[in-house]
Design a protein around this motif. Structure first.
Motif, PDB file in Angstrom:
ATOM      1  N   PHE A 207       0.908  -1.176   0.012  1.00  0.00           N
ATOM      2  CA  PHE A 207      -0.043  -0.172   0.173  1.00  0.00           C
ATOM      3  C   PHE A 207       0.763   1.189  -0.114  1.00  0.00           C
ATOM      4  CE2 PHE A 207      -2.149   3.288   2.553  1.00  0.00           C
ATOM      5  CZ  PHE A 207      -3.105   3.625   1.682  1.00  0.00           C
ATOM      6  N   TYR A 208       1.813   1.469   0.917  1.00  0.00           N
ATOM      7  CA  TYR A 208       2.757   2.408   1.078  1.00  0.00           C
ATOM      8  C   TYR A 208       3.600   2.566  -0.206  1.00  0.00           C
ATOM      9  CZ  TYR A 208       1.893   3.150   5.990  1.00  0.00           C
ATOM     10  OH  TYR A 208       1.314   3.497   6.931  1.00  0.00           O
ATOM     11  N   ALA A 209       3.857   1.381  -0.987  1.00  0.00           N
ATOM     12  CA  ALA A 209       4.703   1.565  -2.134  1.00  0.00           C
ATOM     13  C   ALA A 209       3.777   2.179  -3.340  1.00  0.00           C
ATOM     14  CB  ALA A 209       5.108   0.096  -2.509  1.00  0.00           C
ATOM     15  N   LEU A 210       2.551   1.826  -3.365  1.00  0.00           N
ATOM     16  CA  LEU A 210       1.485   2.065  -4.229  1.00  0.00           C
ATOM     17  C   LEU A 210       1.401   3.734  -4.238  1.00  0.00           C
ATOM     18  CD1 LEU A 210      -1.250  -0.351  -4.855  1.00  0.00           C
ATOM     19  CD2 LEU A 210       0.489   0.397  -6.600  1.00  0.00           C
ATOM     20  N   ILE A 211       1.309   4.116  -2.944  1.00  0.00           N
ATOM     21  CA  ILE A 211       1.319   5.531  -2.762  1.00  0.00           C
ATOM     22  C   ILE A 211       2.416   6.348  -3.183  1.00  0.00           C
ATOM     23  CG2 ILE A 211       1.191   7.545  -0.660  1.00  0.00           C
ATOM     24  CD1 ILE A 211      -0.541   5.807   0.911  1.00  0.00           C
TER      25      ILE A 211
ATOM     26  N   VAL B 247       4.979   9.996  -6.962  1.00  0.00           N
ATOM     27  CA  VAL B 247       6.168  10.224  -7.534  1.00  0.00           C
ATOM     28  C   VAL B 247       6.039  10.357  -8.949  1.00  0.00           C
ATOM     29  CG1 VAL B 247       8.556   9.727  -8.130  1.00  0.00           C
ATOM     30  CG2 VAL B 247       7.618   9.738  -5.768  1.00  0.00           C
ATOM     31  N   GLY B 248       5.346   9.052  -9.709  1.00  0.00           N
ATOM     32  CA  GLY B 248       5.143   8.869 -11.273  1.00  0.00           C
ATOM     33  C   GLY B 248       4.195   9.735 -11.851  1.00  0.00           C
ATOM     34  N   ILE B 249       2.926   9.704 -11.345  1.00  0.00           N
ATOM     35  CA  ILE B 249       1.889  10.434 -12.173  1.00  0.00           C
ATOM     36  C   ILE B 249       2.333  12.119 -12.338  1.00  0.00           C
ATOM     37  CG2 ILE B 249      -0.429  11.342 -12.020  1.00  0.00           C
ATOM     38  CD1 ILE B 249      -1.187   8.455 -11.115  1.00  0.00           C
ATOM     39  N   PRO B 250       2.830  12.677 -11.362  1.00  0.00           N
ATOM     40  CA  PRO B 250       3.156  14.178 -11.234  1.00  0.00           C
ATOM     41  C   PRO B 250       4.326  14.568 -12.418  1.00  0.00           C
ATOM     42  CG  PRO B 250       2.418  13.784  -9.186  1.00  0.00           C
ATOM     43  CD  PRO B 250       2.474  12.446  -9.868  1.00  0.00           C
ATOM     44  N   LEU B 251       5.134  13.548 -11.989  1.00  0.00           N
ATOM     45  CA  LEU B 251       6.636  13.789 -12.899  1.00  0.00           C
ATOM     46  C   LEU B 251       6.312  13.268 -14.365  1.00  0.00           C
ATOM     47  CD1 LEU B 251       9.332  12.598 -10.561  1.00  0.00           C
ATOM     48  CD2 LEU B 251       8.523  14.887 -11.053  1.00  0.00           C
ATOM     49  N   GLY B 252       5.334  12.305 -14.367  1.00  0.00           N
ATOM     50  CA  GLY B 252       5.019  11.828 -15.933  1.00  0.00           C
ATOM     51  C   GLY B 252       4.134  13.145 -16.581  1.00  0.00           C
ATOM     52  N   MET B 253       3.602  13.567 -15.837  1.00  0.00           N
ATOM     53  CA  MET B 253       2.890  14.922 -16.491  1.00  0.00           C
ATOM     54  C   MET B 253       3.682  15.938 -16.769  1.00  0.00           C
ATOM     55  SD  MET B 253      -0.655  14.934 -14.240  1.00  0.00           S
ATOM     56  CE  MET B 253      -1.175  16.667 -14.842  1.00  0.00           C
TER      57      MET B 253
ATOM     58  N   ALA C 147       8.072   3.216   7.943  1.00  0.00           N
ATOM     59  CA  ALA C 147       7.473   2.724   6.594  1.00  0.00           C
ATOM     60  C   ALA C 147       7.918   3.437   5.751  1.00  0.00           C
ATOM     61  CB  ALA C 147       5.703   2.794   6.643  1.00  0.00           C
ATOM     62  N   VAL C 148       8.603   4.654   5.904  1.00  0.00           N
ATOM     63  CA  VAL C 148       9.032   5.810   5.041  1.00  0.00           C
ATOM     64  C   VAL C 148      10.144   4.784   3.922  1.00  0.00           C
ATOM     65  CG1 VAL C 148      10.189   7.823   4.339  1.00  0.00           C
ATOM     66  CG2 VAL C 148       8.499   7.524   6.231  1.00  0.00           C
ATOM     67  N   LEU C 149      11.217   4.543   4.511  1.00  0.00           N
ATOM     68  CA  LEU C 149      12.137   3.958   3.491  1.00  0.00           C
ATOM     69  C   LEU C 149      11.809   2.841   2.944  1.00  0.00           C
ATOM     70  CD1 LEU C 149      15.496   4.681   5.816  1.00  0.00           C
ATOM     71  CD2 LEU C 149      14.439   6.013   4.234  1.00  0.00           C
ATOM     72  N   PRO C 150      11.153   1.725   3.317  1.00  0.00           N
ATOM     73  CA  PRO C 150      10.708   0.473   2.749  1.00  0.00           C
ATOM     74  C   PRO C 150       9.663   0.845   1.571  1.00  0.00           C
ATOM     75  CG  PRO C 150      10.616   0.044   4.959  1.00  0.00           C
ATOM     76  CD  PRO C 150      11.027   1.577   4.946  1.00  0.00           C
ATOM     77  N   GLY C 151       8.702   1.900   1.836  1.00  0.00           N
ATOM     78  CA  GLY C 151       7.767   2.310   0.930  1.00  0.00           C
ATOM     79  C   GLY C 151       8.562   3.042  -0.170  1.00  0.00           C
ATOM     80  N   LEU C 152       9.531   3.699   0.208  1.00  0.00           N
ATOM     81  CA  LEU C 152      10.199   4.299  -0.939  1.00  0.00           C
ATOM     82  C   LEU C 152      11.267   3.602  -1.637  1.00  0.00           C
ATOM     83  CD1 LEU C 152      11.773   7.681   0.566  1.00  0.00           C
ATOM     84  CD2 LEU C 152      10.315   7.687  -1.365  1.00  0.00           C
ATOM     85  N   ALA C 153      11.949   2.566  -1.391  1.00  0.00           N
ATOM     86  CA  ALA C 153      12.531   1.670  -1.814  1.00  0.00           C
ATOM     87  C   ALA C 153      11.521   0.632  -2.919  1.00  0.00           C
ATOM     88  CB  ALA C 153      13.246   0.929  -1.014  1.00  0.00           C
ATOM     89  N   LEU C 154      10.539   0.437  -2.522  1.00  0.00           N
ATOM     90  CA  LEU C 154       9.787  -0.752  -3.314  1.00  0.00           C
ATOM     91  C   LEU C 154       8.648   0.245  -4.083  1.00  0.00           C
ATOM     92  CD1 LEU C 154       8.859  -3.333  -4.061  1.00  0.00           C
ATOM     93  CD2 LEU C 154       7.281  -3.298  -2.191  1.00  0.00           C
ATOM     94  N   GLY C 155       8.465   1.468  -3.606  1.00  0.00           N
ATOM     95  CA  GLY C 155       7.581   2.284  -4.573  1.00  0.00           C
ATOM     96  C   GLY C 155       8.259   3.101  -5.780  1.00  0.00           C
ATOM     97  N   LEU C 156       9.456   3.284  -5.737  1.00  0.00           N
ATOM     98  CA  LEU C 156      10.243   3.913  -6.870  1.00  0.00           C
ATOM     99  C   LEU C 156      10.515   3.147  -8.192  1.00  0.00           C
ATOM    100  CD1 LEU C 156      13.271   5.890  -5.043  1.00  0.00           C
ATOM    101  CD2 LEU C 156      11.107   7.028  -6.138  1.00  0.00           C
TER     102      LEU C 156
ATOM    103  N   LEU D 182      -0.545  -5.831 -13.036  1.00  0.00           N
ATOM    104  CA  LEU D 182       0.835  -6.256 -13.290  1.00  0.00           C
ATOM    105  C   LEU D 182       1.874  -5.641 -12.357  1.00  0.00           C
ATOM    106  CD1 LEU D 182       0.973  -5.710 -17.036  1.00  0.00           C
ATOM    107  CD2 LEU D 182       0.637  -8.124 -15.926  1.00  0.00           C
ATOM    108  N   GLN D 183       1.560  -4.405 -11.807  1.00  0.00           N
ATOM    109  CA  GLN D 183       2.367  -3.967 -10.772  1.00  0.00           C
ATOM    110  C   GLN D 183       2.274  -4.314  -9.671  1.00  0.00           C
ATOM    111  OE1 GLN D 183       4.857  -1.851 -12.060  1.00  0.00           O
ATOM    112  NE2 GLN D 183       3.921  -2.462 -13.946  1.00  0.00           N
ATOM    113  N   ILE D 184       1.098  -5.188  -9.288  1.00  0.00           N
ATOM    114  CA  ILE D 184       0.819  -5.682  -7.889  1.00  0.00           C
ATOM    115  C   ILE D 184       1.709  -6.819  -7.886  1.00  0.00           C
ATOM    116  CG2 ILE D 184      -0.788  -7.141  -6.521  1.00  0.00           C
ATOM    117  CD1 ILE D 184      -1.132  -4.085  -6.118  1.00  0.00           C
ATOM    118  N   ALA D 185       1.917  -7.510  -9.082  1.00  0.00           N
ATOM    119  CA  ALA D 185       2.607  -8.770  -8.742  1.00  0.00           C
ATOM    120  C   ALA D 185       4.244  -8.344  -8.734  1.00  0.00           C
ATOM    121  CB  ALA D 185       2.539  -9.524 -10.358  1.00  0.00           C
ATOM    122  N   MET D 186       4.713  -7.197  -9.601  1.00  0.00           N
ATOM    123  CA  MET D 186       5.812  -6.887  -9.310  1.00  0.00           C
ATOM    124  C   MET D 186       6.199  -6.329  -7.927  1.00  0.00           C
ATOM    125  SD  MET D 186       7.794  -3.516 -11.256  1.00  0.00           S
ATOM    126  CE  MET D 186       7.459  -4.151 -12.666  1.00  0.00           C
ATOM    127  N   LEU D 187       5.346  -5.665  -7.142  1.00  0.00           N
ATOM    128  CA  LEU D 187       5.292  -5.165  -5.760  1.00  0.00           C
ATOM    129  C   LEU D 187       5.622  -6.496  -4.775  1.00  0.00           C
ATOM    130  CD1 LEU D 187       2.805  -2.320  -5.524  1.00  0.00           C
ATOM    131  CD2 LEU D 187       5.329  -2.291  -5.623  1.00  0.00           C
TER     132      LEU D 187
END
Length: 363
Positions: free
Chosen positions: A128-132, A137-143, A231-240, A295-300
């Motif tokens: 959940f934290y990784a998806l956040i 990060v991904g959507i605003p930077l993509g825009m 939860a910050v660092l694990p979420g960042l490592a997996l979410g990026l 597909l990203q859930i499987a990757m996570l």
């Protein structure tokens, strides 16, 4: 005259919307039914693959305890577990156990289902934290990359996306621990909570195993802050890892939307490029994001194994690595089979959501 009598009546303009709506509803429910039925062969193939891979090295008892027991003790264990029977018999029994929700027993006698219930909440919380992180990060930077396309800033963001996707998650975790834990000392680098807070959570009645929910239930601000900080660092490592995928996907789809006639019409009226992205191209570009979430859930879930091991996050991924070290292949088989079922169900749910949002998916 008979042909004329049997000819279908033309649809009047007033009845056309209702007819289209009826056809769309029928198509949607047909799509849902087909996607639901596809779950079963998907799970069957995944579970069969897991079973065969776990049998490549022989029976699990010999693989785990081959050098620790005498030949007689080993034979007794193999016979008791039923691994001396033909492979097809073992396979059919295994399928029957999966249908009943029985994923086997660990070497120390624990039902795998109890391991799943005990540690599954931690992995769910991490995902959940990784998806956040991926969304933030991904959507605003993509825009942004789409708005400044073909400039140096766009090139920098594309390289950042590649690095996020290509960097091994354990290496990203180690770098985050080094910078924010060792050098800056601002964030904890291991565990899901500090020892004292873990003790408070263990005494909570009706604990869910998801520390964020349990901490919020207590109303203790210090406890909530401690859980979120861990939860910050694990979420960042997996979410990026997923953020890189979202960044490139949003950029590509926003650029495609910006080339459509209705956006050209808005541009001709003097609307700025950033407003075009924010007002006209943003929502259509999010539809592909929904379709790839499965597909990203499987990757996570795959990345959770390395992330939890790196940060000592006591979830299913950490336990899976421990079972692999102990050569407890029955437990490994059960956890991997359950994760395969979760991925299949998640993909089904995502497909249905995408079909509701975008009618083109149904056809």
């Amino acid at each position: 005259m008979a042909d004329i009598a049997q000819a279908p009546l033309p649809v009047t303009p007033a009845a056309a919307p209702a007819a289209r709506k009826a056809r769309g509803g029928t198509t949607l429910w047909r799509y849902v039914l087909v996607r639901f039925l596809l779950i079963f062969p998907t799970i069957f193939i995944l579970v069969t693959t897991v079973f065969l891979m776990m049998r490549v090295t022989g029976d699990p008892i010999t693989a785990a305890l081959g050098g620790q027991l005498t030949s007689a003790q080993l034979a007794e264990r193999i016979e008791a577990a039923g691994y001396d029977r033909p492979l097809i018999v073992q396979y059919l029994e295994y399928l029957g156990q999966i249908v009943r929700g029985d994923f086997g027993t660990t070497l120390d006698g624990q039902p795998v289902t109890s391991v799943l219930l005990r540690y599954g909440g931690a992995t769910l919380e991490l995902a959940f934290y990784a998806l956040i992180v991926a969304f933030v990060v991904g959507i605003p930077l993509g825009m942004l990359a789409a708005a400044i396309r073909d400039r140096w800033g766009d090139a920098v963001l594309r390289v950042f996306a590649i690095l996020c996707y290509a960097t091994p998650v354990f290496f990203a975790g180690l770098m985050l621990k080094l910078v924010f834990g060792s050098w800056l000392g601002v964030l904890p680098t291991s565990g899901r909570a500090s020892p004292r807070m873990e003790l408070l959570l263990s005494r909570l009645d009706g604990a869910t195993g998801i520390y964020t929910i349990d901490a919020i239930r207590t109303g203790n601000g210090a406890l909530i802050g401690d859980v979120l900080a861990h939860a910050v660092l694990p979420g960042l490592a997996l979410g990026l890892l997923t953020a890189g995928v979202f960044l490139r996907l949003v950029r590509t789809n926003v650029i495609g939307t910006l080339a459509t006639p209705y956006v050209d019409a808005a541009r001709s009226r003097g609307v700025s490029e950033f407003r075009l992205v924010r007002k006209h191209a943003y929502k259509p570009a999010l539809i592909p994001i929904i379709t790839v979430i499965g597909l990203q859930i499987a990757m996570l879930l795959g990345g959770a194994v390395l992330t939890e091991t790196t940060f000592e996050w006591m979830g299913l991924g950490y336990q899976l690595s421990e079972f692999l070290k102990a050569r407890d292949y029955v437990a490994v088989q059960g956890i991997v089979a359950l994760l395969a079922v979760i991925v299949a169900l998640t993909n089904f749910i995502v497909d249905i959501i995408a079909a509701f949002i975008d009618p083109r998916v149904r056809y």
